[in-house]
Write an enzyme that holds these catalytic residues in place. Structure first.
Site, short mmCIF file in Angstrom:
data_model
loop_
_atom_site.label_atom_id
_atom_site.label_comp_id
_atom_site.label_asym_id
_atom_site.label_seq_id
_atom_site.Cartn_x
_atom_site.Cartn_y
_atom_site.Cartn_z
N ARG A 40 58.68 65.03 40.86
CA ARG A 40 58.91 65.99 41.91
C ARG A 40 58.54 67.40 41.43
O ARG A 40 58.84 67.76 40.30
CB ARG A 40 60.39 65.99 42.36
N THR A 41 57.90 68.15 42.30
CA THR A 41 57.63 69.56 41.98
C THR A 41 58.93 70.35 42.10
O THR A 41 59.53 70.39 43.18
CB THR A 41 56.58 70.14 42.94
N GLN A 42 59.36 70.93 41.01
CA GLN A 42 60.62 71.67 41.02
C GLN A 42 60.45 73.11 41.52
O GLN A 42 61.36 73.68 42.09
CB GLN A 42 61.22 71.69 39.60
#
Length: 264
Positions: A40-42
Site C-alpha cells: 500500500r502507498t502510505q
C-alpha cells in the site's frame, strides 16, 4: 522482495546447508512466503501542486505548473500535469505523479475500448468524471487510494462542464475550482473574478485571470514553479499550450521582516 537466505547474506542457522547438497550459485525451487504480501502507498512521493480551472462563455480553461517535487526538492521541472481525453475533455492532477500516470493509462485503455466498439460514440467530460469518481471511490474502499485530486473539464454539445474528484471519491462542480494550495489561496481570486460571469467571460479575460492567479501561487506556494501550461477546451477541441514562463520580481520582499539580513 527476495527473502531467499542465500541471496542476501549468511543464511539463518535453521536454513544453513551444512553438507552442500546444492551449489551456492544455484537457487532452490521455492515459493517466497512474502511474494504476495499486501503493498500500500502510505504517502505520495513525487507530487504536483495546484491545478486551477474556470469556465468562460465558449468553454473551460485549466492551468497547472510543470513542477514535480520530490518531497520538498524541486526535482522535475518539465512535467505535464494536464492530459487530454478524447476531443472534448481535459484532466488536471495534483498529488502523486505515479498514480496520475496510472490514471492516464487507464483512461487510454477506456478510450481504445470505446473506439473499437465502432458505434461512433465518444465519452464526454461528464462521463469521464463519473468514471473517475467510481475508480477513486473503489480504490478508497480497498484502503489503497490513488493519491490525487483531479479536475475534469470539457465542452460537449454546446455545454461547459467542470468538476472535481479526490482520493476519497468526493465530487462537486463549480464555475471555478482549484486543488492543492490553490484551494486556499487562488479560490477567493477565482470566485471573485468568475462566479456569476461564466456566461459572459471571454477567452482573453479567462486567460488573464488564470495567469495572475498562477503568479500569486508562485509567490506564495513553496512547491510551485513560474513555468506552467494552460489548456483550453472549446467547440474546436482541446488545446494545451507550450510552457509559459512568468517574469517575477522579489523586490517587495525587502520590506518584509525576517527577509535577508533584516531582523527588525
Amino acid at each position: 522482495m527476495d527473502h531467499f537466505p542465500l541471496s542476501w547474506g549468511r543464511p539463518r542457522n535453521d536454513a544453513f546447508d551444512a553438507y552442500n547438497t546444492y551449489p551456492m550459485h544455484k537457487r532452490q525451487n521455492h515459493n517466497d512466503t512474502f511474494a504476495e504480501g499486501v503493498q500500500r502507498t502510505q504517502q505520495p512521493i513525487v507530487t504536483g501542486t495546484s491545478v486551477l480551472a474556470i469556465k468562460f462563455k465558449d468553454g473551460i480553461m485549466m492551468a497547472a505548473d510543470t513542477l514535480a517535487s520530490y518531497g520538498s526538492l524541486a526535482r522535475f521541472k518539465s512535467i505535464q500535469r494536464l492530459h487530454p481525453v478524447g476531443s472534448s475533455t481535459v484532466i488536471g492532477a495534483s498529488g502523486d505523479l505515479s498514480d496520475f500516470q496510472y490514471i492516464q493509462s487507464t483512461l487510454e485503455e477506456l478510450a481504445i475500448e470505446e473506439f473499437t466498439s465502432g458505434d461512433k460514440h465518444e465519452l464526454g467530460p461528464a462521463e469521464i468524471h463519473e468514471y473517475l469518481a467510481r475508480v477513486m471511490y473503489n480504490r478508497r474502499t480497498k484502503m489503497n487510494p490513488l493519491w490525487n485530486s483531479l479536475l475534469v473539464g470539457g465542452r460537449k454539445d454546446g455545454k461547459n462542464f467542470l468538476a472535481y474528484v479526490d482520493l476519497l471519491g468526493t465530487t462537486y462542480t463549480s464555475p471555478s475550482i482549484a486543488t492543492g494550495y490553490g484551494a486556499h489561496i487562488a479560490i477567493p481570486l477565482l470566485r471573485n473574478a468568475v462566479d456569476g460571469r461564466e456566461n459572459t467571460l471571454t477567452e482573453e479575460e479567462a486567460r488573464k485571470i488564470l495567469v495572475e492567479s498562477m503568479r500569486v501561487l508562485f509567490y506564495r506556494d513553496a512547491r510551485s514553479l513560474n513555468k506552467f501550461q494552460i489548456s483550453t477546451v472549446t467547440d474546436n477541441g482541446v488545446h494545451i499550450s507550450d510552457p509559459i514562463v512568468l517574469e517575477s520580481s522579489w523586490g517587495f520582499a525587502e520590506g518584509i521582516r525576517g527577509y535577508g539580513g533584516q531582523t527588525q
